[in-house]
Write an enzyme that holds these catalytic residues in place. Structure first.
Site, PDB file in Angstrom:
ATOM      1  N   LYS A 118       0.824  -1.218   0.000  1.00 46.20           N
ATOM      2  CA  LYS A 118       0.000   0.000   0.000  1.00 46.20           C
ATOM      3  C   LYS A 118       0.857   1.267   0.000  1.00 46.20           C
ATOM      4  O   LYS A 118       0.499   2.234  -0.667  1.00 46.20           O
ATOM      5  CB  LYS A 118      -1.067   0.012   1.097  1.00 46.20           C
TER       6      LYS A 118
ATOM      7  N   ARG B 250       1.681  -8.666  13.330  1.00 49.73           N
ATOM      8  CA  ARG B 250       0.966  -7.603  12.603  1.00 49.73           C
ATOM      9  C   ARG B 250      -0.151  -8.202  11.752  1.00 49.73           C
ATOM     10  O   ARG B 250      -1.226  -7.615  11.620  1.00 49.73           O
ATOM     11  CB  ARG B 250       1.944  -6.828  11.713  1.00 49.73           C
TER      12      ARG B 250
ATOM     13  N   ARG C 131      11.934  -5.895   2.576  1.00 50.67           N
ATOM     14  CA  ARG C 131      11.730  -4.452   2.382  1.00 50.67           C
ATOM     15  C   ARG C 131      12.864  -3.607   2.984  1.00 50.67           C
ATOM     16  O   ARG C 131      13.273  -3.819   4.113  1.00 50.67           O
ATOM     17  CB  ARG C 131      10.403  -4.043   3.020  1.00 50.67           C
TER      18      ARG C 131
ATOM     19  N   ARG D 222      -7.765   1.686  10.714  1.00 50.39           N
ATOM     20  CA  ARG D 222      -7.368   0.306  10.964  1.00 50.39           C
ATOM     21  C   ARG D 222      -8.333  -0.393  11.907  1.00 50.39           C
ATOM     22  O   ARG D 222      -8.164  -1.575  12.200  1.00 50.39           O
ATOM     23  CB  ARG D 222      -5.986   0.279  11.580  1.00 50.39           C
TER      24      ARG D 222
ATOM     25  N   ARG E  54      12.959  -1.829   8.464  1.00 48.92           N
ATOM     26  CA  ARG E  54      12.080  -1.509   9.588  1.00 48.92           C
ATOM     27  C   ARG E  54      12.208  -2.579  10.664  1.00 48.92           C
ATOM     28  O   ARG E  54      12.317  -3.759  10.353  1.00 48.92           O
ATOM     29  CB  ARG E  54      10.625  -1.444   9.102  1.00 48.92           C
TER      30      ARG E  54
HETATM   31  P1  AMP Z   1       2.393   0.686   8.545  1.00 50.64           P
HETATM   32  O1  AMP Z   1       3.543   1.554   8.155  1.00 50.64           O
HETATM   33  O2  AMP Z   1       1.087   1.114   7.945  1.00 50.64           O
HETATM   34  O3  AMP Z   1       2.690  -0.783   8.316  1.00 50.64           O
HETATM   35  O4  AMP Z   1       2.207   0.857  10.136  1.00 50.64           O
HETATM   36  C1  AMP Z   1       3.240   0.492  11.032  1.00 50.64           C
HETATM   37  C2  AMP Z   1       2.713   0.410  12.446  1.00 50.64           C
HETATM   38  O5  AMP Z   1       2.228   1.692  12.877  1.00 50.64           O
HETATM   39  C3  AMP Z   1       1.517  -0.524  12.666  1.00 50.64           C
HETATM   40  O6  AMP Z   1       1.924  -1.891  12.814  1.00 50.64           O
HETATM   41  C4  AMP Z   1       0.926   0.052  13.955  1.00 50.64           C
HETATM   42  O7  AMP Z   1       1.725  -0.290  15.076  1.00 50.64           O
HETATM   43  C5  AMP Z   1       1.093   1.554  13.732  1.00 50.64           C
HETATM   44  N1  AMP Z   1      -0.092   2.163  13.035  1.00 50.64           N
HETATM   45  C6  AMP Z   1      -0.115   2.670  11.778  1.00 50.64           C
HETATM   46  N2  AMP Z   1      -1.321   3.157  11.469  1.00 50.64           N
HETATM   47  C7  AMP Z   1      -2.098   2.954  12.560  1.00 50.64           C
HETATM   48  C8  AMP Z   1      -3.456   3.220  12.866  1.00 50.64           C
HETATM   49  N3  AMP Z   1      -4.280   3.768  11.963  1.00 50.64           N
HETATM   50  N4  AMP Z   1      -3.919   2.879  14.102  1.00 50.64           N
HETATM   51  C9  AMP Z   1      -3.111   2.324  15.006  1.00 50.64           C
HETATM   52  N5  AMP Z   1      -1.827   2.018  14.793  1.00 50.64           N
HETATM   53  C10 AMP Z   1      -1.307   2.333  13.573  1.00 50.64           C
END
Ligand code: AMP
Length: 213
Positions: free
Chosen positions: A13, A169, A126, A87, A158
């Site tokens: 995404k 996750r 990644r 989310r 990451r």
């Molecule tokens: P991402 O970069 O989208 O994979 O997000 C990395 C991490 O950030 C996730 O595994 C969550 O710990 C946190 N995170 C990102 N977006 C949200 C959200 N909308 N609500 C809660 N936690 C979030």
């Protein structure tokens, strides 16, 4: 036009949102990036957020809403691509309310569908550039000396892209985020796109949905 991307972790995404941002001059709002920035600060909040991210857990809805409100109110843009938000169902409801108060709405929701094994490979391979935001995969992309092809900066991995963290996750996604797909299906906004193939092919499928709106 405002667009939401929903997908399991490492489905692509971020990559697709970045391509969409360039094509339509929209703003790519990644809540993951926003949170990683907060996590890098040495504050109490930064430490708490870092611990949750590193363990594949979600940050609580009220804090997310506060961060989102602050971010959106400072933007003067053509449209927003929400990458990683909402989310949870509660976040989806809060976003509807927030946009309504701004006389705005969500125009389209793109659900990127991918097999768990493919997403795992994308996560563990990644690497990202903290300078320009480019995303690569060590298994599929041609990278030299761990340097960004775009700006030459050192690439980094990451903390939550290990197999163990990916599995947590993914479970968080199944429990909290999958129901959000039904929420948008019921609102008539959901579009499902396979995220299994080549990124340009996936992007073209997303573009035809956006342009059909
Ligand atoms: P991402 O970069 O989208 O994979 O997000 C990395 C991490 O950030 C996730 O595994 C969550 O710990 C946190 N995170 C990102 N977006 C949200 C959200 N909308 N609500 C809660 N936690 C979030």
């Amino acid at each position: 036009m405002n667009v939401i991307f929903i997908a399991p972790p490492a489905a692509g995404k971020g990559t697709q949102a970045e391509m969409l941002e360039k094509e339509y001059n929209m703003y790519h709002l990644s809540t993951g990036d926003l949170l990683r920035e907060i996590a890098s600060s040495k504050t109490e909040l930064g430490k708490n957020v870092k611990e949750l991210i590193d363990n594949g857990k979600l940050i609580d809805d009220e804090l997310m809403l506060k961060l989102l409100k602050e971010k959106i109110s400072s933007l003067k843009v053509n449209g927003i691509i929400f990458d990683g938000f909402p989310r949870t169902i509660h976040q989806a409801e809060m976003l509807d309310e927030l946009l309504e108060n701004m006389n705005q709405k969500i125009d389209s929701v793109i659900y990127l569908e991918v097999d768990k094994e493919v997403a795992l490979k994308r996560a563990t391979g990644r690497v990202t550039c903290s300078n320009c935001g480019s995303i690569y995969n060590i298994y599929f992309d041609n990278i030299k000396d761990n340097k960004c092809n775009n700006c030459g900066n050192e690439l980094s991995k990451r903390m939550d892209d290990t197999e163990e963290k990916f599995n947590t996750r993914f479970d968080t996604y199944l429990n909290n985020t999958k129901p959000v797909i039904d929420y948008y299906q019921n609102n008539g906004l959901l579009n499902t796109v396979s995220s299994m193939g080549d990124k340009l092919e996936i992007f073209n499928n997303i573009k035809s949905i956006i342009e059909g709106k």
